[in-house]
Design a protein around this motif. Structure first.
Motif, PDB file in Angstrom:
ATOM      1  N   THR A  10       8.868 -35.943  -5.120  1.00  0.00           N
ATOM      2  CA  THR A  10       7.368 -35.902  -5.398  1.00  0.00           C
ATOM      3  C   THR A  10       6.445 -36.059  -3.847  1.00  0.00           C
ATOM      4  O   THR A  10       6.892 -36.867  -2.893  1.00  0.00           O
ATOM      5  CB  THR A  10       6.900 -37.046  -6.193  1.00  0.00           C
ATOM      6  OG1 THR A  10       7.130 -38.467  -5.680  1.00  0.00           O
ATOM      7  CG2 THR A  10       7.524 -37.052  -7.652  1.00  0.00           C
ATOM      8  N   VAL A  11       5.293 -35.483  -3.928  1.00  0.00           N
ATOM      9  CA  VAL A  11       4.507 -35.882  -2.792  1.00  0.00           C
ATOM     10  C   VAL A  11       3.160 -36.580  -3.105  1.00  0.00           C
ATOM     11  O   VAL A  11       2.752 -36.209  -4.063  1.00  0.00           O
ATOM     12  CB  VAL A  11       3.997 -34.343  -1.920  1.00  0.00           C
ATOM     13  CG1 VAL A  11       2.952 -34.536  -0.765  1.00  0.00           C
ATOM     14  CG2 VAL A  11       5.329 -33.977  -1.477  1.00  0.00           C
ATOM     15  N   PRO A  12       2.910 -37.526  -2.427  1.00  0.00           N
ATOM     16  CA  PRO A  12       1.585 -38.163  -2.845  1.00  0.00           C
ATOM     17  C   PRO A  12       0.482 -37.498  -2.749  1.00  0.00           C
ATOM     18  O   PRO A  12       0.236 -36.670  -1.709  1.00  0.00           O
ATOM     19  CB  PRO A  12       1.472 -39.658  -1.964  1.00  0.00           C
ATOM     20  CG  PRO A  12       2.960 -39.888  -1.246  1.00  0.00           C
ATOM     21  CD  PRO A  12       3.532 -38.317  -1.334  1.00  0.00           C
ATOM     22  N   PHE A  13      -0.510 -37.402  -3.784  1.00  0.00           N
ATOM     23  CA  PHE A  13      -1.626 -36.837  -3.673  1.00  0.00           C
ATOM     24  C   PHE A  13      -2.914 -37.561  -4.400  1.00  0.00           C
ATOM     25  O   PHE A  13      -2.678 -37.795  -5.367  1.00  0.00           O
ATOM     26  CB  PHE A  13      -1.537 -35.468  -4.466  1.00  0.00           C
ATOM     27  CG  PHE A  13      -2.856 -34.668  -4.678  1.00  0.00           C
ATOM     28  CD1 PHE A  13      -3.540 -34.263  -3.645  1.00  0.00           C
ATOM     29  CD2 PHE A  13      -3.290 -34.321  -6.158  1.00  0.00           C
ATOM     30  CE1 PHE A  13      -4.637 -33.499  -3.598  1.00  0.00           C
ATOM     31  CE2 PHE A  13      -4.489 -33.527  -6.151  1.00  0.00           C
ATOM     32  CZ  PHE A  13      -5.144 -33.279  -5.085  1.00  0.00           C
ATOM     33  N   LYS A  14      -3.761 -37.947  -3.510  1.00  0.00           N
ATOM     34  CA  LYS A  14      -4.726 -38.936  -3.816  1.00  0.00           C
ATOM     35  C   LYS A  14      -3.893 -40.189  -4.223  1.00  0.00           C
ATOM     36  O   LYS A  14      -2.870 -40.637  -3.552  1.00  0.00           O
ATOM     37  CB  LYS A  14      -5.605 -38.378  -4.642  1.00  0.00           C
ATOM     38  CG  LYS A  14      -6.659 -37.004  -4.378  1.00  0.00           C
ATOM     39  CD  LYS A  14      -7.327 -36.630  -5.223  1.00  0.00           C
ATOM     40  CE  LYS A  14      -8.203 -35.416  -4.790  1.00  0.00           C
ATOM     41  NZ  LYS A  14      -9.048 -35.428  -3.715  1.00  0.00           N
TER      42      LYS A  14
END
Length: 299
Positions: A10-14
């Motif tokens: 996963t990539v952090p987004f907000k």
């Protein structure tokens, strides 16, 4: 040739997370192929067989857009939250997070094709090529053509659809059954539906938050926030080589795709004669051939 191992994460987004899967090596000399699924509110599952394109040396990136699949679900967020800008920002964030913003190709299918077109129109430096698959240039065109296709359905089927749409009972079993008649003709002509497609179909059914907010209860009854959205006016700003894909029986009819062909300076258009909305599943061998030719031409 066996597929390269895939990596998931996963990539952090907000304050949220975007789920992704990479097949192949992101450090490859060839650009990454990033896949934008449809919906909005669908998942990557129905596009899984495109991982095979990594055999050509292009790492393939699947991801689930915010709100569905492995990414953060937000069932309590209203329609005002789910905007085109949100998903454009998520895409930019993913490209940066995976370290591929300087060298990538976008493949956008259906709604994902419109999203990819808007991204490409901004002239990002790292974009090497674009595939717009089974996507309309505007929802106004889409709705006009939906009316044409619906009127070709058996009279009793369309009457059932219209009755439930007028009554606001589109979540009934009767509406679902009538909807399937359209889907089996213009979305996926394979019988039975492939498992990967069923997985995405049920993901929308299990959490329709995004789909209902932005689209509506079905492919052909668009009453959500996208009903007036268009990328037709910005498509002339797309400067990279572009491949257009559609099926002969596609709900994205030729009239909905034509503005892309007319406006994008470097565009070619492939129509799959035995397909509807999912040529990558309906004609996988020809699909791979077409994609291989396009990708090798821009590598």
């Amino acid at each position: 040739m066996s597929l390269a191992p895939s990596a998931k994460g996963t990539v952090p987004f907000k304050e949220f997370e975007t789920w992704y899967r990479v097949t192949g090596d992101l450090d490859s000399e060839r650009p990454a192929l990033v896949l934008l699924h449809g919906g909005p509110g669908s998942t990557h599952d129905y596009m899984l067989n495109m991982a095979e394109l990594s055999e050509l040396g292009f790492p393939v990136v699947h991801y689930d857009q915010l709100g569905n699949g492995g990414s953060t679900h937000l069932p309590d967020r209203g329609a005002a939250f789910w905007t085109v800008k949100l998903f454009l920002d998520e895409l930019d964030n993913l490209l940066q997070g995976l370290g591929i913003a300087d060298k990538y190709v976008l493949f956008g299918q259906s709604w994902g094709g419109m999203l990819a077109a808007r991204h490409a129109s901004k002239g990002p430096e790292g974009l090497r090529g674009l595939v717009i698959a089974n996507a309309p240039a505007s929802y106004q065109l889409w709705l006009r053509e939906m009316k044409v296709l619906r009127e070709q359905l058996p009279e009793e089927v369309n009457a059932t659809l219209l009755r439930h749409e007028a009554a606001g009972t589109t979540q009934s079993d009767e509406y679902f059954d009538a909807m399937r008649v359209f889907y089996e003709k213009h979305v996926c002509r394979l019988s039975p539906w492939p498992r990967d497609y069923m997985a995405s179909f049920m993901e929308i059914y299990n959490d329709p938050t995004v789909y209902y907010a932005m689209n509506g209860p079905s492919e052909f009854h668009v009453i959500g926030t996208l009903k007036d959205w268009s990328v037709e006016e910005c498509s002339a700003d797309i400067e990279v080589p572009t491949l257009l894909i559609s099926g002969r029986y596609d709900e994205a009819t030729p009239a909905t795709v034509q503005p892309f062909y007319d406006n994008i300076p470097d565009a070619r258009w492939e129509i799959f004669e035995e397909s509807s909305h999912l040529p990558h599943l309906e004609e996988p061998e020809r699909f791979r051939e077409v994609m291989a030719e396009f990708l090798k031409g821009i590598a």
